[in-house]
Design a protein around this motif. Structure first.
Motif, PDB file in Angstrom:
ATOM      1  N   ARG A   3       0.828  -1.212   0.000  1.00  0.00           N
ATOM      2  CA  ARG A   3       0.000   0.000   0.000  1.00  0.00           C
ATOM      3  C   ARG A   3       0.862   1.263   0.000  1.00  0.00           C
ATOM      4  O   ARG A   3       0.565   2.231  -0.722  1.00  0.00           O
ATOM      5  CB  ARG A   3      -0.917  -0.021   1.234  1.00  0.00           C
ATOM      6  N   ASP A  36       0.665   3.900  -3.067  1.00  0.00           N
ATOM      7  CA  ASP A  36       0.177   5.269  -2.862  1.00  0.00           C
ATOM      8  C   ASP A  36       1.096   6.280  -3.534  1.00  0.00           C
ATOM      9  O   ASP A  36       0.646   7.241  -4.167  1.00  0.00           O
ATOM     10  CB  ASP A  36       0.076   5.572  -1.366  1.00  0.00           C
ATOM     11  N   MET A  80     -10.092  -1.619  -8.114  1.00  0.00           N
ATOM     12  CA  MET A  80     -10.043  -2.292  -6.819  1.00  0.00           C
ATOM     13  C   MET A  80     -10.688  -3.667  -6.960  1.00  0.00           C
ATOM     14  O   MET A  80     -11.783  -3.792  -7.526  1.00  0.00           O
ATOM     15  CB  MET A  80     -10.763  -1.463  -5.752  1.00  0.00           C
ATOM     16  N   LEU A 105      -3.606  -4.673  -1.431  1.00  0.00           N
ATOM     17  CA  LEU A 105      -4.068  -3.707  -0.440  1.00  0.00           C
ATOM     18  C   LEU A 105      -4.022  -4.300   0.956  1.00  0.00           C
ATOM     19  O   LEU A 105      -3.762  -3.615   1.939  1.00  0.00           O
ATOM     20  CB  LEU A 105      -5.495  -3.264  -0.783  1.00  0.00           C
ATOM     21  N   GLU A 161      -7.720  -8.197  -0.902  1.00  0.00           N
ATOM     22  CA  GLU A 161      -7.988  -7.045  -1.759  1.00  0.00           C
ATOM     23  C   GLU A 161      -6.735  -6.626  -2.543  1.00  0.00           C
ATOM     24  O   GLU A 161      -5.626  -6.639  -1.995  1.00  0.00           O
ATOM     25  CB  GLU A 161      -8.497  -5.865  -0.936  1.00  0.00           C
ATOM     26  N   LEU A 170      -5.195  -3.770  -5.767  1.00  0.00           N
ATOM     27  CA  LEU A 170      -5.382  -2.493  -6.458  1.00  0.00           C
ATOM     28  C   LEU A 170      -4.599  -2.509  -7.758  1.00  0.00           C
ATOM     29  O   LEU A 170      -3.469  -3.026  -7.814  1.00  0.00           O
ATOM     30  CB  LEU A 170      -4.886  -1.328  -5.592  1.00  0.00           C
ATOM     31  N   TYR A 176      -9.540   6.834  -4.694  1.00  0.00           N
ATOM     32  CA  TYR A 176      -9.599   5.608  -3.881  1.00  0.00           C
ATOM     33  C   TYR A 176     -11.009   5.398  -3.312  1.00  0.00           C
ATOM     34  O   TYR A 176     -11.568   4.288  -3.360  1.00  0.00           O
ATOM     35  CB  TYR A 176      -8.563   5.694  -2.765  1.00  0.00           C
TER      36      TYR A 176
END
Length: 399
Positions: free
Chosen positions: A239, A243, A264, A306, A310, A312, A369
């Motif tokens: 993450r 980012d 996502m 993520l 999950e 991304l 996001y």
């Protein structure tokens, strides 16, 4: 605790291949410098003795010519050795160790023979054996010789020196004095060569140890840098790193307007898989999904985990149609690529949420996001195993 003498003695003889290569490299460098200094030195002596500046008497012409010839031969030999050493250093492939050791031993023999020959001719005008001393010391100081090779060279030099004194020094007392001096000089040469070999070997070992430590430290730093930006289970971006990539991409889109989409992904019923099959299989499911995402996305896309089940995806230069096409392709791929298990195949599905910023529309990562999360929630609420998309154009603030 000090090492036993036998172990220290073995260390003097036994060289690991990397250490032997370091010794060879050091000797080649020294041989190059020896030629660069020794050849002009010899030429200067040849010039001085040829001009006969001191006006030596005719009966000493044999001595003068012998000195000139000796310097000429040695200068030629040193020039050849220097060129061979220079060539060996410039090779793309390392020169054979035997070749390097032969050059070093040969150069040491040249220095010893030089000192011996000059001393032999000097007996016509003086009883001094200083040239022999200089040759023995020079061979020990300049070159790294294996102890056995050094002992062989100096024993051979001593035998040759004794014979030379028998031929060149007619005075019995001076001859005996010179012969004992030659014995002492050769003993000093062996001892000096052994001390310098041991000291240089210790230094080379320390350098190798420091190089190994530096490489290990660099490798650990690379591993730490990798772990700081990647998920340890899947190898995908984590993450934190993801980012930063998204923020960089949004800044680029502000400078060069183009669409960008954030995708996502959430595996369906993952808790059920963990509860029924256990967490080890759950980890296999995560790795299986990560491999599919990594292999079937564009080189310009960025994939991250993520957390949990999950994922991304950052899709640069992708408007809604392109993002929808990519998401649908990945959804079908996951659905049609089951995970092999001991008892059969495990079929997986996932829900996809897409947030898109069209070209020329500014937005924050937080907004992008949050919109993707809303789209994913809509996909879950609509029955799972589907793709939902939402426009991330700011209509307010979520920060």
């Amino acid at each position: 605790m000090s090492q036993p003498f036998s172990q220290r003695l073995r260390q003097l003889y036994r060289l690991t291949p990397p250490l032997a290569r370091s010794v060879a490299s050091e000797n080649l460098k020294r041989l190059t410098w020896l030629a660069l200094i020794g050849v002009p030195f010899g030429l200067l002596h040849i010039l001085a003795f040829s001009l006969n500046l001191q006006g030596t008497r005719a009966e000493f012409d044999g001595w003068r010519h012998g000195i000139i010839a000796t310097h000429a031969v040695v200068a030629l030999l040193l020039a050849c050795i220097g060129l061979l050493a220079w060539y060996a250093r410039r090779r793309t492939e390392p020169a054979p160790l035997l070749y390097c050791e032969a050059l070093g031993t040969g150069a040491a023999g040249v220095l010893l023979a030089f000192g011996l020959t000059i001393t032999f001719f000097d007996q016509q005008v003086t009883s001094s054996i200083t040239p022999f001393l200089m040759g023995c010391v020079a061979a020990a100081l300049i070159l790294l010789l294996r102890p056995l090779a050094a002992a062989t060279l100096y024993v051979g030099a001593f035998v040759a020196f004794e014979l030379a004194m028998e031929l060149a020094q007619p005075d019995p007392q001076m001859r005996l004095s010179n012969q004992m001096g030659g014995l002492t000089i050769c003993g000093i040469g062996i001892l000096l060569s052994l001390i310098l070999w041991s000291g240089n070997l210790r230094n080379l070992r320390q350098r190798q140890h420091l190089r190994r430590q530096r490489k290990e430290l660099e490798e650990k730093n690379r591993q730490l840098e990798y772990l700081a930006g990647h998920d340890p289970l899947t190898g995908l971006f984590n993450r934190r790193q993801f980012d930063q990539l998204v923020k960089q991409e949004l800044a680029r889109c502000d400078r060069q307007p183009m669409p960008v989409s954030l995708l996502m992904i959430d595996l369906d019923h993952f808790k059920f898989i963990n509860d029924r099959y256990g967490h080890p299989l759950g980890d296999e499911v995560i790795r299986h999904t990560a491999n599919l995402l990594r292999k079937h996305t564009r080189s310009t896309d960025s994939v991250a985990r993520l957390g949990g089940e999950e994922f991304l995806l950052l899709l640069p230069d992708s408007a809604v149609p392109q993002a929808m096409a990519i998401a649908e392709k990945l959804r079908k791929l996951l659905e049609e690529t089951p995970l092999p298990m001991k008892d059969g195949l495990l079929y997986l599905t996932a829900s996809f949420g897409i947030a898109t910023l069209e070209s020329g529309v500014s937005g924050t990562y937080e907004r992008l996001y949050a919109t993707a999360d809303q789209a994913l929630y809509r996909a879950k609420a609509s029955g799972r195993n589907r793709v939902e998309v939402m426009d991330a154009a700011p209509c307010g603030t979520l920060e």
